[in-house]
Every structure is written in C-alpha cells, then in structure tokens.
Design an enzyme around this catalytic site. Structure first.
Site, PDB file in Angstrom:
ATOM      1  N   CYS A  29      27.317  69.131  97.543  1.00 23.96           N
ATOM      2  CA  CYS A  29      27.761  68.201  96.499  1.00 23.96           C
ATOM      3  C   CYS A  29      29.232  67.815  96.673  1.00 23.96           C
ATOM      4  CB  CYS A  29      27.518  68.878  95.152  1.00 23.96           C
ATOM      5  SG  CYS A  29      28.315  68.097  93.746  1.00 23.96           S
ATOM      6  N   CYS A  32      31.455  68.232  93.612  1.00 20.04           N
ATOM      7  CA  CYS A  32      31.714  69.652  93.344  1.00 20.04           C
ATOM      8  C   CYS A  32      32.957  70.109  94.102  1.00 20.04           C
ATOM      9  CB  CYS A  32      30.512  70.513  93.762  1.00 20.04           C
ATOM     10  SG  CYS A  32      29.008  70.164  92.844  1.00 20.04           S
TER      11      CYS A  32
END
Length: 104
Positions: A29, A32
């Site tokens: 991600c 993230c």
C-alpha cells in the site's frame, strides 16, 4: 510504535487504559508508506497520552474483518476498548491531529 498481532490486539488495544490509535496497513500500500513517518512523529510527540500501534492487515485478516476495514490505510482510535474515530486514507499530519484532537 507498537506492533500488533491477532494474539495481542485484545490486551494491547481493547484493555488499554489510554487511547490507542491503530494503523491498519499493508506492505503493498503506497499511501500506508506515506503516512508511516507521520504516525512515527505522532507516536513520539504524544507518547504521554496516546499509544500509536500498527497492524499488518494481510497478516491478521481476522482483526481487519472484525472492524470492517475495506481499504488501507485505515486508522481507528480506540478509547476504553471502543472505536471512537475512524480515518481512511493518508492525510497530512495537521489534518490527522485535527481529526483526533477531541479524543485525547
């Protein structure tokens, strides 16, 4: 920053005696990775009143499912074992703190 697992989630988050901000994230991600240094800063700056923890959603899908996480990153602030604030997606530090300010 505290690393969470399915095994320690209850004791470290649900039974905690102060607010815990949980970062549900995944290795793949990109947002993230953007938010991780911001959460590190918040963890250090607010260490006296807030615990910041992270849980890899791919490694612990049972916890992700329990809280209805549909995308990463999702941040959930827990107080007294209850989720009180949910933030989905990466945000700048000032906006994250503004969203969380009423809870700790």
């Amino acid at each position: 920053m505290l690393t969470l697992t399915s095994d320690n989630f209850e004791t470290q988050v649900l039974e905690a005696d102060r607010p815990v901000l949980v970062d549900f994230w995944a290795d793949w991600c990109p947002p993230c990775k953007l938010i991780a240094p911001i959460l590190d800063e918040i963890s250090t700056e607010y260490a006296d009143r807030l615990t910041v923890a992270k849980l890899n959603g791919d490694d612990h899908p049972d916890v992700v499912s329990r809280y209805g996480i549909m995308g990463f990153p999702t941040l959930i602030l827990f107080r007294k074992g209850e989720p009180v604030q949910r933030i989905t997606g990466a945000k700048p530090k000032r906006l994250l703190l503004a969203d969380l300010a009423d809870h700790f």
